[in-house]
Write a protein that holds these residues in place. Structure first.
Motif, mmCIF file in Angstrom:
data_model
loop_
_atom_site.group_PDB
_atom_site.id
_atom_site.type_symbol
_atom_site.label_atom_id
_atom_site.label_comp_id
_atom_site.label_asym_id
_atom_site.label_seq_id
_atom_site.Cartn_x
_atom_site.Cartn_y
_atom_site.Cartn_z
ATOM 1 N N PHE A 1 -72.227 -37.320 12.772
ATOM 2 C CA PHE A 1 -72.382 -36.567 11.444
ATOM 3 C C PHE A 1 -70.985 -36.260 10.743
ATOM 4 C CE2 PHE A 1 -75.747 -34.978 14.156
ATOM 5 C CZ PHE A 1 -77.061 -35.167 13.336
ATOM 6 N N LEU A 2 -70.129 -36.322 11.351
ATOM 7 C CA LEU A 2 -68.700 -36.158 10.920
ATOM 8 C C LEU A 2 -67.646 -37.249 11.437
ATOM 9 C CD1 LEU A 2 -68.496 -32.477 10.806
ATOM 10 C CD2 LEU A 2 -68.923 -33.812 8.686
ATOM 11 N N PRO A 3 -67.810 -38.444 11.171
ATOM 12 C CA PRO A 3 -67.044 -39.712 12.034
ATOM 13 C C PRO A 3 -65.691 -39.194 12.027
ATOM 14 C CG PRO A 3 -68.664 -40.530 10.555
ATOM 15 C CD PRO A 3 -68.717 -39.301 10.266
ATOM 16 N N ASP B 1 -61.142 -44.906 9.854
ATOM 17 C CA ASP B 1 -62.310 -44.339 9.698
ATOM 18 C C ASP B 1 -62.479 -43.648 8.499
ATOM 19 O OD1 ASP B 1 -64.870 -43.943 11.408
ATOM 20 O OD2 ASP B 1 -64.106 -41.896 11.327
ATOM 21 N N THR C 1 -65.540 -44.330 5.969
ATOM 22 C CA THR C 1 -66.569 -43.530 5.483
ATOM 23 C C THR C 1 -66.800 -43.165 4.170
ATOM 24 O OG1 THR C 1 -66.136 -42.378 7.852
ATOM 25 C CG2 THR C 1 -67.298 -41.012 6.236
ATOM 26 N N ILE C 2 -65.580 -43.105 3.562
ATOM 27 C CA ILE C 2 -65.570 -42.942 2.241
ATOM 28 C C ILE C 2 -66.283 -44.145 1.305
ATOM 29 C CG2 ILE C 2 -64.118 -43.016 -0.159
ATOM 30 C CD1 ILE C 2 -62.118 -41.351 1.548
ATOM 31 N N VAL D 1 -68.613 -46.492 2.543
ATOM 32 C CA VAL D 1 -69.965 -46.384 2.998
ATOM 33 C C VAL D 1 -69.875 -45.593 4.554
ATOM 34 C CG1 VAL D 1 -72.177 -47.674 3.541
ATOM 35 C CG2 VAL D 1 -70.469 -48.625 1.814
ATOM 36 N N PHE D 2 -70.754 -44.793 4.331
ATOM 37 C CA PHE D 2 -70.841 -43.755 5.624
ATOM 38 C C PHE D 2 -71.174 -44.616 7.105
ATOM 39 C CE2 PHE D 2 -72.868 -40.672 8.522
ATOM 40 C CZ PHE D 2 -72.001 -39.730 8.602
ATOM 41 N N PHE D 3 -72.041 -45.664 6.890
ATOM 42 C CA PHE D 3 -72.685 -46.062 8.186
ATOM 43 C C PHE D 3 -71.708 -47.029 9.048
ATOM 44 C CE2 PHE D 3 -75.012 -49.433 10.567
ATOM 45 C CZ PHE D 3 -75.943 -48.632 11.173
ATOM 46 N N GLY E 1 -68.257 -46.305 9.110
ATOM 47 C CA GLY E 1 -67.688 -45.311 9.612
ATOM 48 C C GLY E 1 -68.036 -44.707 10.736
ATOM 49 N N MET E 2 -69.256 -44.381 10.585
ATOM 50 C CA MET E 2 -70.012 -43.818 11.875
ATOM 51 C C MET E 2 -69.988 -44.764 13.273
ATOM 52 S SD MET E 2 -73.988 -42.520 12.199
ATOM 53 C CE MET E 2 -74.575 -44.099 12.229
#
Length: 55
Positions: A14-16, A33, A37-38, A40-42, A44-45
């Motif tokens: 949820f918060l990588p 990271d 995450t900025i 694209v979220f995936f 970063g996760m």
């Protein structure tokens, strides 16, 4: 697997950046990271899960 690692895995979903910060502290891994995450979220996760599970 201890409870702190399980909690860190859940946080990584949820918060990588927070999970990477908790695992490694403020440094190159955390900055990478945040950038992933900025953009694209995936990615970063995935990177956060890699860092958390690697330790």
């Amino acid at each position: 697997m201890d409870s702190s690692k399980i909690i860190n895995i859940i946080i990584a979903l949820f918060l990588p950046p927070l999970a990477v910060f908790m695992a490694r502290g403020w440094g190159q891994d955390c900055i990478i990271d945040i950038i992933l995450t900025i953009i694209v979220f995936f990615p970063g996760m995935l990177y956060a899960l890699y860092i958390v599970l690697k330790d």
